[in-house]
Design a protein around this motif. Structure first.
Motif, PDB file in Angstrom:
ATOM      1  N   SER A 131       1.073  -1.597  -0.493  1.00  0.00           N
ATOM      2  CA  SER A 131      -0.229  -0.377   0.168  1.00  0.00           C
ATOM      3  C   SER A 131       1.246   1.157   0.128  1.00  0.00           C
ATOM      4  O   SER A 131      -0.257   1.965   0.122  1.00  0.00           O
ATOM      5  N   ARG A 132       2.117   1.215  -0.103  1.00  0.00           N
ATOM      6  CA  ARG A 132       3.216   2.409  -0.151  1.00  0.00           C
ATOM      7  C   ARG A 132       2.987   2.857   1.243  1.00  0.00           C
ATOM      8  O   ARG A 132       2.997   4.468   1.320  1.00  0.00           O
ATOM      9  N   THR A 133       2.487   2.888   2.744  1.00  0.00           N
ATOM     10  CA  THR A 133       1.837   3.165   3.374  1.00  0.00           C
ATOM     11  C   THR A 133       3.128   2.567   4.996  1.00  0.00           C
ATOM     12  O   THR A 133       3.852   2.043   4.720  1.00  0.00           O
ATOM     13  N   CYS A 134       2.801   3.445   5.733  1.00  0.00           N
ATOM     14  CA  CYS A 134       3.975   2.977   6.933  1.00  0.00           C
ATOM     15  C   CYS A 134       2.788   2.085   7.529  1.00  0.00           C
ATOM     16  O   CYS A 134       3.567   2.334   9.677  1.00  0.00           O
ATOM     17  N   SER A 135       1.765   1.795   7.704  1.00  0.00           N
ATOM     18  CA  SER A 135       1.120   0.725   8.603  1.00  0.00           C
ATOM     19  C   SER A 135       1.341  -0.389   8.532  1.00  0.00           C
ATOM     20  O   SER A 135       1.514  -1.540   9.300  1.00  0.00           O
ATOM     21  N   MET A 136       2.547  -0.973   8.572  1.00  0.00           N
ATOM     22  CA  MET A 136       3.637  -2.167   8.451  1.00  0.00           C
ATOM     23  C   MET A 136       4.347  -1.823   9.148  1.00  0.00           C
ATOM     24  O   MET A 136       4.462  -0.816  10.265  1.00  0.00           O
ATOM     25  N   THR A 137       4.499  -3.230   9.392  1.00  0.00           N
ATOM     26  CA  THR A 137       5.538  -3.459  10.668  1.00  0.00           C
ATOM     27  C   THR A 137       7.189  -2.933  10.683  1.00  0.00           C
ATOM     28  O   THR A 137       7.602  -2.874   8.713  1.00  0.00           O
ATOM     29  N   PHE A 138       7.509  -2.192  11.314  1.00  0.00           N
ATOM     30  CA  PHE A 138       9.195  -2.382  11.180  1.00  0.00           C
ATOM     31  C   PHE A 138       9.986  -3.464   9.962  1.00  0.00           C
ATOM     32  O   PHE A 138      11.069  -3.370   9.456  1.00  0.00           O
ATOM     33  N   GLY A 139       9.416  -4.750  10.549  1.00  0.00           N
ATOM     34  CA  GLY A 139      10.023  -6.081   9.740  1.00  0.00           C
ATOM     35  C   GLY A 139       9.411  -5.835   8.893  1.00  0.00           C
ATOM     36  O   GLY A 139      10.674  -6.291   8.087  1.00  0.00           O
ATOM     37  N   SER A 140       8.878  -5.248   7.915  1.00  0.00           N
ATOM     38  CA  SER A 140       8.258  -5.677   6.651  1.00  0.00           C
ATOM     39  C   SER A 140       8.684  -4.792   6.050  1.00  0.00           C
ATOM     40  O   SER A 140       9.245  -4.633   5.060  1.00  0.00           O
ATOM     41  N   MET A 141       9.057  -3.159   7.167  1.00  0.00           N
ATOM     42  CA  MET A 141       9.900  -2.113   6.107  1.00  0.00           C
ATOM     43  C   MET A 141      11.217  -2.994   5.629  1.00  0.00           C
ATOM     44  O   MET A 141      11.439  -1.927   5.079  1.00  0.00           O
ATOM     45  N   VAL A 142      12.073  -3.217   7.005  1.00  0.00           N
ATOM     46  CA  VAL A 142      12.677  -3.731   6.832  1.00  0.00           C
ATOM     47  C   VAL A 142      13.071  -4.947   4.933  1.00  0.00           C
ATOM     48  O   VAL A 142      14.492  -4.005   4.891  1.00  0.00           O
ATOM     49  N   GLU A 143      12.532  -5.492   4.753  1.00  0.00           N
ATOM     50  CA  GLU A 143      12.194  -6.247   4.273  1.00  0.00           C
ATOM     51  C   GLU A 143      12.478  -5.433   2.970  1.00  0.00           C
ATOM     52  O   GLU A 143      13.257  -5.820   1.731  1.00  0.00           O
ATOM     53  N   LEU A 144      11.358  -4.894   2.224  1.00  0.00           N
ATOM     54  CA  LEU A 144      11.607  -3.740   1.385  1.00  0.00           C
ATOM     55  C   LEU A 144      12.597  -3.097   1.238  1.00  0.00           C
ATOM     56  O   LEU A 144      13.425  -2.558  -0.128  1.00  0.00           O
ATOM     57  N   TYR A 145      13.617  -3.038   2.290  1.00  0.00           N
ATOM     58  CA  TYR A 145      14.704  -1.535   2.091  1.00  0.00           C
ATOM     59  C   TYR A 145      15.340  -2.637   1.943  1.00  0.00           C
ATOM     60  O   TYR A 145      16.898  -1.853   1.271  1.00  0.00           O
ATOM     61  N   MET A 146      16.192  -3.831   2.208  1.00  0.00           N
ATOM     62  CA  MET A 146      17.075  -4.350   1.734  1.00  0.00           C
ATOM     63  C   MET A 146      16.844  -5.135   0.743  1.00  0.00           C
ATOM     64  O   MET A 146      17.716  -4.877   0.131  1.00  0.00           O
ATOM     65  N   ASP A 147      15.773  -5.459   0.124  1.00  0.00           N
ATOM     66  CA  ASP A 147      15.379  -5.499  -1.470  1.00  0.00           C
ATOM     67  C   ASP A 147      16.383  -4.322  -2.261  1.00  0.00           C
ATOM     68  O   ASP A 147      16.369  -4.659  -3.346  1.00  0.00           O
ATOM     69  N   ASP A 148      15.646  -3.188  -1.455  1.00  0.00           N
ATOM     70  CA  ASP A 148      15.701  -2.063  -2.451  1.00  0.00           C
ATOM     71  C   ASP A 148      17.567  -1.895  -2.270  1.00  0.00           C
ATOM     72  O   ASP A 148      17.769  -1.681  -3.989  1.00  0.00           O
ATOM     73  N   MET A 149      17.984  -2.394  -1.254  1.00  0.00           N
ATOM     74  CA  MET A 149      19.410  -1.930  -1.630  1.00  0.00           C
ATOM     75  C   MET A 149      20.344  -2.966  -2.344  1.00  0.00           C
ATOM     76  O   MET A 149      21.233  -2.736  -2.233  1.00  0.00           O
ATOM     77  N   ARG A 150      19.777  -4.286  -2.322  1.00  0.00           N
ATOM     78  CA  ARG A 150      20.524  -5.267  -2.296  1.00  0.00           C
ATOM     79  C   ARG A 150      21.388  -5.042  -3.444  1.00  0.00           C
ATOM     80  O   ARG A 150      22.643  -5.359  -4.240  1.00  0.00           O
TER      81      ARG A 150
END
Length: 350
Positions: A51-70
């Motif tokens: 949904s591109r909002t920050c209602s997700m958990t921090f753990g899920s945000m880290v998954e997105l961040y890592m996928d973007d950085m990899r």
């Protein structure tokens, strides 16, 4: 948000549609949940991530961040980043919704971090990583502000002046340490360069006195008041360290005094406070200026360098991720070879 019973497997699954980042509508199915609410929770969190909002958990945000950085970082850099996040950040924030994390949460995490015997530069590195994740959430997922930035930075970008003990100072100190287990522990730290968490995680099966080696494959940490065993600080921290013969004799004497030890028992079943207290007593009785526990590691590095050890050997023994880390930390201890190089050039010129 229905979940369905898989009668063949006896588990639950969820099945739903979502719109991917290209705008295409796709179907998602995930099996193997032991409970209905687990399947429903997975679907809910998956849709929040999309949904591109920050209602997700921090753990899920880290998954997105890592996928973007990899794909943007070197494999070794990415591996170090994953280790740091998994060990020092996720245990505190993983289950919290990103929108709900406040500067007060971050300040409490900072206090926990500062209570450990980490170097100021390492603390700064950990803080910067947390702040980078929140910056990512601000820029791409609409987080209103970075709570780590509001909480304020901790640590130092440049290392403070290191304190070392010479062999003479350590010998004077160790004679005045009251407890034999502490004397053995301090000796291992000084003569191997182990981190204190690595020492506290050692088990009897990690020591091979016949081969004269010690294996580092874990670390002892205290998180939220709970004592846990974690992965070492970095991947290269997994290593085998050769031991001086006299240190082997000391460890053997210590092991012989243990009551019915088991192979997986911690060799030093204490906390850092125990060693802090013993160091205070030893320094007071010996008159040797007190240093931090981590400075025993620096003392070992200084000892190796002053005895002519190549930088690669020092890096491997200390478990640094790369030689650059060793040079950045201890490069100033290596003698300058500029004069010798210029002399050789002079000799070569016709």
């Amino acid at each position: 948000m229905p979940a369905y019973k898989d009668t063949e497997r006896g588990t639950w699954y969820c099945q739903f549609y979502y719109v991917d980042w290209t705008g295409k509508r796709k179907k998602k199915k995930k099996r193997g949940f032991p409970r209905k609410k687990d399947a429903e929770a997975y679907e809910e969190e998956f849709l929040k991530k999309g949904s591109r909002t920050c209602s997700m958990t921090f753990g899920s945000m880290v998954e997105l961040y890592m996928d973007d950085m990899r794909p943007r970082l070197r494999a070794t850099t990415m591996r170090s980043k994953e280790y740091l996040i998994n060990l020092k950040i996720l245990p505190y924030f993983q289950g919290l919704q990103v929108n709900d994390i406040t500067p007060a949460h971050v300040r409490k995490w900072q206090s926990e971090l500062l209570s450990k015997d980490y170097s100021p530069t390492y603390v700064k590195t950990i803080y910067n990583q947390l702040s980078a994740i929140f910056n990512y959430a601000v820029r791409y997922y609409g987080l209103r502000e970075n709570p780590a930035r509001v909480a304020g930075s901790i640590g130092k970008k440049k290392a403070q002046e290191m304190n070392f003990w010479t062999v003479e100072q350590f010998s004077k100190f160790i004679e005045c340490v009251p407890k034999f287990p502490a004397r053995v522990g301090f000796s291992v730290l000084f003569w191997t360069g182990l981190r204190i968490g690595e020492l506290l995680a050692l088990t009897l099966e990690d020591i091979d006195l016949e081969a004269g080696t010690l294996t580092v494959n874990k670390s002892f940490q205290t998180i939220d008041g709970k004592e846990i065993i974690t992965e070492p600080k970095t991947p290269k921290a997994n290593r085998t360290v050769q031991l001086p013969r006299k240190l082997c004799d000391m460890i053997r004497q210590y092991e012989d005094a243990l009551y019915e030890p088991q192979p997986d028992d911690r060799l030093f079943p204490f906390t850092k406070y125990y060693f802090h207290h013993q160091m205070n007593q030893g320094c007071k009785a010996s008159g040797v200026e007190r240093i931090r526990l981590h400075d025993l590691r620096h003392s070992h590095a200084s000892l190796l360098i002053n005895n002519g050890a190549p930088v690669l050997s020092v890096s491997e023994r200390l478990g640094h991720e790369d030689i650059e880390t060793t040079l950045r930390t201890y490069g100033h201890l290596y003698p300058s070879t500029t004069d010798g190089v210029v002399k050789k050039l002079d000799d070569l010129m016709p």
